[in-house]
Enzyme design. Structure first.
Site, PDB file in Angstrom:
ATOM      1  N   ARG A 132       0.932  -1.428   0.039  1.00 13.88           N
ATOM      2  CA  ARG A 132       0.020   0.052  -0.050  1.00 13.88           C
ATOM      3  C   ARG A 132       0.956   1.382  -0.006  1.00 13.88           C
ATOM      4  O   ARG A 132       1.981   1.170   0.515  1.00 13.88           O
ATOM      5  CB  ARG A 132      -0.834   0.011   1.345  1.00 13.88           C
TER       6      ARG A 132
ATOM      7  N   GLU B 188      -3.646   7.745  -3.997  1.00 10.54           N
ATOM      8  CA  GLU B 188      -3.964   7.149  -5.375  1.00 10.54           C
ATOM      9  C   GLU B 188      -5.594   7.853  -5.762  1.00 10.54           C
ATOM     10  O   GLU B 188      -6.237   7.930  -4.994  1.00 10.54           O
ATOM     11  CB  GLU B 188      -4.241   5.552  -5.096  1.00 10.54           C
TER      12      GLU B 188
ATOM     13  N   HIS C 105      -1.624   0.579  -9.498  1.00  9.81           N
ATOM     14  CA  HIS C 105      -2.082  -0.360  -8.809  1.00  9.81           C
ATOM     15  C   HIS C 105      -2.861  -1.605  -9.512  1.00  9.81           C
ATOM     16  O   HIS C 105      -4.214  -1.429  -9.333  1.00  9.81           O
ATOM     17  CB  HIS C 105      -3.303   0.239  -7.848  1.00  9.81           C
TER      18      HIS C 105
HETATM   19  O1  LIG Z   1      -4.224  -4.398  -3.730  1.00  5.04           O
HETATM   20  C1  LIG Z   1      -4.957  -5.174  -3.798  1.00  5.04           C
HETATM   21  C2  LIG Z   1      -5.768  -5.843  -2.987  1.00  5.04           C
HETATM   22  O2  LIG Z   1      -5.760  -5.548  -1.731  1.00  5.04           O
HETATM   23  O3  LIG Z   1      -6.221  -6.887  -3.331  1.00  5.04           O
END
Ligand SMILES: O=CC(=O)O
Length: 313
Positions: free
Chosen positions: A232, A261, A279
């Protein structure tokens, strides 16, 4: 189940939307001007929330939904869900573990290769016609580099397995030592960084891991070090990272996630030693579908009083 109100918090995957629409009374939060506008007229109908990595189920949302029974997130990460509140209210929570492990681990290695071997830069070099006039910059070897992993859970372990296949010695930091893995354990993140050439963030985001990569960790990794983040954005002190990259105190970074983000620090855009992704760790056709199935199956199991497939609470 057609009368059960399900709130989807943001657009995630059209397949998931369609399948939820077929089975439940689906409300799409993004069709309303705000959450309060939605809640004013619809809150009692909502028995389930399908959240994701952008909008989950925070305290305000949970408090406004008096009949909420389950939060099923289209993600493995739980950082956007107020788990304490869910526990207090007896609200069930599910996520999508396992099905995305390979993809996220693949991407971590892909980012390391992309940064070290200058893959994106070399691609632009060819497409912009520079090959006919000049030679590309040399890259840096990946095989054999010391890889440090923060978090040796499902994803961290899958990254380790891949790194070992590249001949990389693996070490890690996690809440507890896992002697059965045979990888070197550092209880101190600074020691891990100081002994790694590539540091990969793969832990869950919690209060304890917020900004786990700070200025001291970056400096311990050093001017030849590479940081890869597929966890993250909030795991990393982003202004410090930008500073280190622009000042040459870190050799490069491969980032799939950012603190705010989809905002990304613009100072990074001009840096060739940085690879930036929107992401997409688990974003493959195969895995997204498996994640969607898991979300749906968890909801169906809950409303049929059957055991949940991937319960968190
Ligand atoms: O970042 C992606 C997830 O948490 O699945």
């Amino acid at each position: 189940m057609e009368s059960i109100g399900v709130l989807m918090t943001s657009p995630m995957l059209s397949y998931l939307e369609q399948e939820l629409e077929r089975r439940f009374k689906l409300f799409k939060l993004w069709n309303y001007p705000s959450f309060s506008a939605f809640a004013q007229s619809n809150s009692p109908s909502i028995l389930a929330v399908v959240g994701g990595t952008t909008i989950g189920a925070d305290a305000q949302m949970i408090d406004s939904l008096p009949n909420l029974e389950i939060v099923s997130t289209f993600s493995v990460g739980l950082d956007k869900i107020d788990l304490t509140k869910c526990k207090q209210r007896g609200i069930r929570v599910t996520n999508t573990p396992d099905v995305l492990t390979d993809d996220v681990a693949d991407l971590a290695i892909g980012l390391a290769l992309a940064v070290l071997r200058r893959i994106c830069e070399a691609d632009r070099f060819v497409k912009n016609g520079f090959w006919k006039k000049a030679s590309p910059e040399l890259g840096v070897k990946f095989s054999g580099k010391a890889v440090g992993i923060i978090g040796l859970g499902r994803i961290g372990s899958a990254i380790a397995k891949r790194a070992i296949a590249f001949g990389c010695p693996v070490s890690y930091n996690s809440r507890t030592e896992k002697p059965e893995t045979g990888y070197k354990y550092y209880s101190n993140i600074l020691d891990l960084a100081a002994n790694s050439e590539i540091l990969i963030v793969a832990c869950a985001l919690t209060k304890e891991t917020y900004h786990i990569v700070n200025r001291k960790v970056i400096d311990a990794l050093g001017p030849k070090g590479i940081l890869i983040n597929i966890g993250r954005g909030k795991h990393v002190d982003e202004p410090e990272l930008v500073c280190a990259l622009t000042e040459g105190r870190l050799a490069g970074a491969g980032l799939d996630v950012f603190e705010d983000e989809p905002e990304v620090p613009e100072q990074l855009f001009g840096l060739e030693n940085v690879v930036l992704l929107p992401h997409v760790g688990s974003d493959t056709i195969e895995t997204s579908k498996e994640m969607a199935e898991l979300v749906i199956q968890n909801l169906e199991a809950h409303f049929l009083n059957k055991p949940l497939l991937s319960p968190v609470i």
